[in-house]
Design a protein around this motif. Structure first.
Motif, mmCIF file in Angstrom:
data_model
loop_
_atom_site.group_PDB
_atom_site.id
_atom_site.type_symbol
_atom_site.label_atom_id
_atom_site.label_comp_id
_atom_site.label_asym_id
_atom_site.label_seq_id
_atom_site.Cartn_x
_atom_site.Cartn_y
_atom_site.Cartn_z
ATOM 1 N N ALA A 108 0.386 0.101 5.274
ATOM 2 C CA ALA A 108 0.095 0.061 3.836
ATOM 3 C C ALA A 108 0.000 1.476 3.273
ATOM 4 O O ALA A 108 0.493 1.749 2.173
ATOM 5 C CB ALA A 108 -1.201 -0.699 3.582
ATOM 6 N N GLN A 109 -0.600 2.361 4.024
ATOM 7 C CA GLN A 109 -0.728 3.763 3.600
ATOM 8 C C GLN A 109 0.648 4.419 3.459
ATOM 9 O O GLN A 109 0.926 5.101 2.470
ATOM 10 C CB GLN A 109 -1.570 4.505 4.637
ATOM 11 C CG GLN A 109 -2.327 5.669 4.143
ATOM 12 C CD GLN A 109 -3.254 6.194 5.251
ATOM 13 O OE1 GLN A 109 -2.920 6.159 6.441
ATOM 14 N NE2 GLN A 109 -4.414 6.669 4.853
ATOM 15 N N MET A 110 1.511 4.198 4.438
ATOM 16 C CA MET A 110 2.858 4.778 4.387
ATOM 17 C C MET A 110 3.675 4.179 3.247
ATOM 18 O O MET A 110 4.392 4.894 2.543
ATOM 19 C CB MET A 110 3.574 4.569 5.726
ATOM 20 C CG MET A 110 2.986 5.380 6.840
ATOM 21 S SD MET A 110 3.909 5.359 8.413
ATOM 22 C CE MET A 110 4.426 3.687 8.583
ATOM 23 N N MET A 126 7.878 -3.502 11.185
ATOM 24 C CA MET A 126 7.925 -4.745 10.399
ATOM 25 C C MET A 126 6.929 -4.712 9.240
ATOM 26 O O MET A 126 7.264 -5.084 8.113
ATOM 27 C CB MET A 126 7.641 -5.956 11.291
ATOM 28 C CG MET A 126 8.755 -6.269 12.237
ATOM 29 S SD MET A 126 8.496 -7.808 13.151
ATOM 30 C CE MET A 126 7.015 -7.447 14.077
ATOM 31 N N LEU A 127 5.712 -4.264 9.506
ATOM 32 C CA LEU A 127 4.696 -4.216 8.450
ATOM 33 C C LEU A 127 5.082 -3.222 7.361
ATOM 34 O O LEU A 127 4.955 -3.519 6.169
ATOM 35 C CB LEU A 127 3.337 -3.846 9.042
ATOM 36 C CG LEU A 127 2.666 -4.919 9.886
ATOM 37 C CD1 LEU A 127 1.434 -4.346 10.590
ATOM 38 C CD2 LEU A 127 2.295 -6.128 9.054
ATOM 39 N N PHE A 128 5.576 -2.037 7.745
ATOM 40 C CA PHE A 128 5.986 -1.047 6.760
ATOM 41 C C PHE A 128 7.091 -1.596 5.868
ATOM 42 O O PHE A 128 7.042 -1.474 4.644
ATOM 43 C CB PHE A 128 6.446 0.249 7.429
ATOM 44 C CG PHE A 128 7.081 1.208 6.473
ATOM 45 C CD1 PHE A 128 6.312 1.869 5.526
ATOM 46 C CD2 PHE A 128 8.444 1.418 6.480
ATOM 47 C CE1 PHE A 128 6.892 2.740 4.606
ATOM 48 C CE2 PHE A 128 9.034 2.288 5.574
ATOM 49 C CZ PHE A 128 8.258 2.945 4.638
ATOM 50 N N GLU A 129 8.098 -2.208 6.455
ATOM 51 C CA GLU A 129 9.206 -2.764 5.665
ATOM 52 C C GLU A 129 8.716 -3.860 4.730
ATOM 53 O O GLU A 129 9.125 -3.920 3.568
ATOM 54 C CB GLU A 129 10.309 -3.292 6.581
ATOM 55 C CG GLU A 129 11.092 -2.203 7.276
ATOM 56 C CD GLU A 129 11.844 -1.294 6.314
ATOM 57 O OE1 GLU A 129 12.408 -1.788 5.324
ATOM 58 O OE2 GLU A 129 11.863 -0.072 6.563
ATOM 59 N N LEU A 130 7.849 -4.711 5.203
ATOM 60 C CA LEU A 130 7.291 -5.783 4.379
ATOM 61 C C LEU A 130 6.520 -5.214 3.189
ATOM 62 O O LEU A 130 6.737 -5.615 2.037
ATOM 63 C CB LEU A 130 6.374 -6.664 5.225
ATOM 64 C CG LEU A 130 5.665 -7.804 4.521
ATOM 65 C CD1 LEU A 130 6.672 -8.858 4.096
ATOM 66 C CD2 LEU A 130 4.618 -8.406 5.430
ATOM 67 N N PHE A 131 5.648 -4.245 3.447
ATOM 68 C CA PHE A 131 4.854 -3.647 2.365
ATOM 69 C C PHE A 131 5.710 -2.803 1.428
ATOM 70 O O PHE A 131 5.486 -2.775 0.225
ATOM 71 C CB PHE A 131 3.718 -2.799 2.935
ATOM 72 C CG PHE A 131 2.690 -3.599 3.682
ATOM 73 C CD1 PHE A 131 2.409 -4.909 3.338
ATOM 74 C CD2 PHE A 131 1.993 -3.029 4.731
ATOM 75 C CE1 PHE A 131 1.465 -5.646 4.029
ATOM 76 C CE2 PHE A 131 1.036 -3.761 5.427
ATOM 77 C CZ PHE A 131 0.778 -5.072 5.066
#
Length: 87
Positions: free
Chosen positions: A33-35, A70-75
């Protein structure tokens, strides 16, 4: 699979090969989320707020690099579309 096979001979505490045995989900979510926030601010000048809810003590067995990606791309996509829809 090759990386996992090769990593099995390296004995790292808390890992089985490249799989983290007890990966803290909240830490991975917070970092992604931070990135994504930073990228959104750099691109659009603003970023939607982020709120984490649920069991922040949850952990799982997973490959950290895969989860982070995966989380970075989603966010990233979610925040970018949030900014676009708001304008």
């Amino acid at each position: 699979m090759a990386e996992q096979h090769l990593s099995l001979s390296a004995h790292r505490p808390g890992y089985v090969g490249i799989v983290a045995a007890d990966l803290p989900v909240a830490e991975a979510v917070g970092l992604a989320a931070q990135m994504a926030t930073q990228m959104c601010v750099e691109t659009f000048g603003v970023s939607p707020e982020f709120e984490m809810c649920g069991d922040v003590r949850a952990s799982l067995s997973y490959i950290p690099a895969h989860l982070d990606y995966m989380l970075f791309e989603l966010f990233k996509v979610g925040r970018s579309e949030g900014v676009r829809l708001r304008d």
